[in-house]
Design a protein around this motif. Sequence first.
Motif, PDB file in Angstrom:
ATOM      1  N   MET A 156       0.818  -1.216   0.001  1.00 17.44           N
ATOM      2  CA  MET A 156       0.128   0.111   0.061  1.00 17.44           C
ATOM      3  C   MET A 156       0.738   1.124  -0.045  1.00 17.44           C
ATOM      4  N   ASN A 157       1.982   1.153   0.747  1.00 17.66           N
ATOM      5  CA  ASN A 157       2.923   2.497   0.858  1.00 17.66           C
ATOM      6  C   ASN A 157       3.696   2.568  -0.359  1.00 17.66           C
ATOM      7  N   PHE A 158       3.767   1.453  -1.204  1.00 19.33           N
ATOM      8  CA  PHE A 158       4.470   1.518  -2.517  1.00 19.33           C
ATOM      9  C   PHE A 158       3.561   2.087  -3.581  1.00 19.33           C
ATOM     10  N   PHE A 159       2.157   2.041  -3.564  1.00 14.61           N
ATOM     11  CA  PHE A 159       1.109   2.752  -4.253  1.00 14.61           C
ATOM     12  C   PHE A 159       1.298   4.161  -4.111  1.00 14.61           C
ATOM     13  N   TYR A 160       1.449   4.592  -2.663  1.00 16.75           N
ATOM     14  CA  TYR A 160       1.692   5.998  -2.545  1.00 16.75           C
ATOM     15  C   TYR A 160       2.954   6.809  -3.011  1.00 16.75           C
ATOM     16  N   SER A 161       4.047   5.520  -2.902  1.00 17.68           N
ATOM     17  CA  SER A 161       5.246   6.052  -3.560  1.00 17.68           C
ATOM     18  C   SER A 161       5.245   6.327  -5.077  1.00 17.68           C
ATOM     19  N   LEU A 162       4.589   5.433  -5.681  1.00 17.84           N
ATOM     20  CA  LEU A 162       4.417   5.481  -7.153  1.00 17.84           C
ATOM     21  C   LEU A 162       3.609   6.474  -7.577  1.00 17.84           C
ATOM     22  N   GLN A 163       2.756   7.049  -6.884  1.00 14.87           N
ATOM     23  CA  GLN A 163       2.011   8.330  -7.104  1.00 14.87           C
ATOM     24  C   GLN A 163       2.842   9.437  -6.885  1.00 14.87           C
ATOM     25  N   ASP A 164       3.601   9.318  -5.717  1.00 14.13           N
ATOM     26  CA  ASP A 164       4.540  10.584  -5.412  1.00 14.13           C
ATOM     27  C   ASP A 164       5.660  10.547  -6.684  1.00 14.13           C
ATOM     28  N   VAL A 165       6.271   9.624  -6.775  1.00 10.49           N
ATOM     29  CA  VAL A 165       7.274   9.442  -7.917  1.00 10.49           C
ATOM     30  C   VAL A 165       6.623   9.859  -9.249  1.00 10.49           C
ATOM     31  N   LYS A 166       5.329   9.632  -9.536  1.00 14.02           N
ATOM     32  CA  LYS A 166       4.905  10.057 -11.094  1.00 14.02           C
ATOM     33  C   LYS A 166       4.556  11.503 -10.887  1.00 14.02           C
ATOM     34  N   ILE A 167       4.540  12.050  -9.856  1.00 13.04           N
ATOM     35  CA  ILE A 167       4.170  13.669  -9.777  1.00 13.04           C
ATOM     36  C   ILE A 167       5.451  14.131  -9.835  1.00 13.04           C
ATOM     37  N   SER A 168       6.581  13.564  -9.161  1.00 15.00           N
ATOM     38  CA  SER A 168       7.990  14.012  -9.302  1.00 15.00           C
ATOM     39  C   SER A 168       8.323  14.134 -10.797  1.00 15.00           C
ATOM     40  N   LEU A 169       8.192  13.150 -11.448  1.00 15.21           N
ATOM     41  CA  LEU A 169       8.730  12.873 -12.801  1.00 15.21           C
ATOM     42  C   LEU A 169       8.058  13.829 -13.682  1.00 15.21           C
TER      43      LEU A 169
END
Length: 734
Positions: free
Chosen positions: A450-463
């Motif tokens: 679940m935290n990975f999904f949050y991280s994936l969202q954060d990384v997508k925004i950063s990208l």
Amino acid sequence: MRSFPLFLQKDSMQCGVACLQMVGKFYGQEPSLDVLSKECFATKEGVSLLGINETANKIGLHTICAKVDEDALLKAPLPCILHWNQNHFVVLYKVKKGKKFYIADPGKGLIKYGLDEFKSHWISTRSHGEDKGIAMFLEPTPAFYSHKEEGEDERQDNPRSFRFLFGYVRKYKRYFGQIVLGMVVGSLLQLVLPFLTQSIVDVGIKNQDIGFIWLILLGQLMLTFSRTAIDFIRRWLLLHISIRVNISLVSDFFIKLLKLPMSFFDTKLMGDLMQRMNDHSRVNNFLTNQSLSITFAMLTFLVFSVVLFFYNKLVFAIFLFGSFLYGAWISLFLRRRKVLDYELFEQQAINNNKTYEFITSMQEIKLQDCEQRRRWEWEDTQADLFGVQMKSLKLQQTQEAGSILINEVKNIVITVVSAAAVIHGEMTLGMMLAVQYIIGQLNSPVEQLMNFFYSLQDVKISLERINEIHRVDDENGKEGLKASLADKDQGIDIERIMFKYDPHALNKTLDDVTIHIPKGKVTAIVGASGSGKTTLVKLMLGYYPVLEGTINIGGIDINTLNKKWWRRQCGVVMQDGVIFSESIARNIAVDDGDIDKERLLRASEIACIKDYILSLPLKYNTKIGRDGVGLSQGQKQRILIARAVYKNPDYIFLDEATNSLDANNERAIVEDLDRFYKGKTVVIVAHRLSTVRNADQIVVIDHGKVVETGNHETLTAKRGAYYNLVKNQLELGN
């Protein structure tokens, strides 16, 4: 009404562009952000309403801009774009009963306001006794829908993706192979532990065999030591890879920044760029840590799920159902987290800028006795940042509270079902303890997922934010740019150029300017402040492309010249020249090569700075700049002049290069420079006209236009614009 489409701004300069994108999507189109950004040009103050209006017309939206009161706004067609807080743009997409206003804010997301709060943000003027605000009303025309294919093609052009990012770690695949192997071994070692726990209860305790229990405990201890050793090696390898990948990511970002046009840095705030640097750390952490951690977690989840399934199918089903509820609960917060991330990015960028300005202006603040006001302004920024952080914390705590409740209820139900199975003879007590151990081991991977999904969202925004920089065209991106001049004796020809910093502005900075700057001669450009002198020099140096007309350097259009090569031929002193925090020698010899001591001495002599340098204990090795010895304004200018002389260039551009010097130093430097100018093409911009009276040609600019050209004697005799400029300084009389 259908849900209104939301597009968030990548930085504080893009609110107007994001509003146009939202309106376009509402009407069935999605104009490319890149295309809109090129049309809707941003200055240091952001985009103007005129710029948004002209861009909207280009993509086929009919617009009406007006100052309207509340009643007129309630009757107007929605959505419309509003000027917000006098420095921002938002979209009003819905009004409910005249009391609830629904705003799509590109910096904060979808927000609902009451009437009074809405008016406090929107109302900007009072006219004829009525409070009014600025609004832009838009509606599509048939031309709007003809842009569909063009916009879609632009959106498909995204060269930097997750695949690109994983290219950074591909070179370390051997290390990753070792890490994955360690993960597999660690998972297999973990697999043995529940069976050992079961055997302690079902064999050791049941048969009262203390020797067997000690043997099992010894085995568990050995497994624990093995797992710890494997984990230590894995973390060490990850640290090694992480550092190298992070350096590569940030280095490539700086390489890209150095390739961007000069104009790019006029529209990006320092805080925005610093926040993008922080985004790189987020991306690096995702690549080298979280991606592998989730791999290990999923491997553990798979192994223990199989074991749990064979122990008890009902318990396995309860665990899966509880995990599904947990995942559904987490997903409810994804959209709000994304909005808060953009809002936090914007607020942190503002805070970085305000803090940097506050610290670097401390002496001026104390001098002007405005400490309290400036501190309050800074505290207001901190309060705004704290407000966003509190919203983020509140969201996180709500999510965590629900997650804990779901997990605890799931664990209680599993405990009850397991205990009942033991009572009914379907499981042994050892099996129940093994099941509890397995559930404990499975909860962690589910939480990590679940935290990975949050991280994936954060990384997508950063990208998205990082990619915005990487998608900007390089200054020398075109192929076939020339690195030589067609006719070195031809000089510089400026033909009927027009330029303004904001293409949508009504006033032109330069208008219909035509000048011939002869090769090997000194040309002075004079005029009142704000007349366009510095802008003209920047255009000749390739800071910006002209909007109309041409600039030819030695017979070659400057647009077809390699800008890096061209500036290498130029010695330049600008008004805002920078002294680097390094030695005096390196501040003068700033190029990439080794220092030529002979040229260094000659440059410092011509700039009349040699005596001062030799008076310092470390002489040319003395560190200056923000982190070193403080210099007066005159000393800084002489260092900058020495820097230009050291290059020994064919072209020299001096913009107010001696305005901080005293009369004696100025006279000495001007005499030295006059000898140095022989055979070089020189352009001098000056207010103190005593520095330009010996120029071969003097060009007078007034309000962006050339009004006079000649030498000092002929222009003085004409008693025109030049005469009016110099008569007070040179006491020419009437």
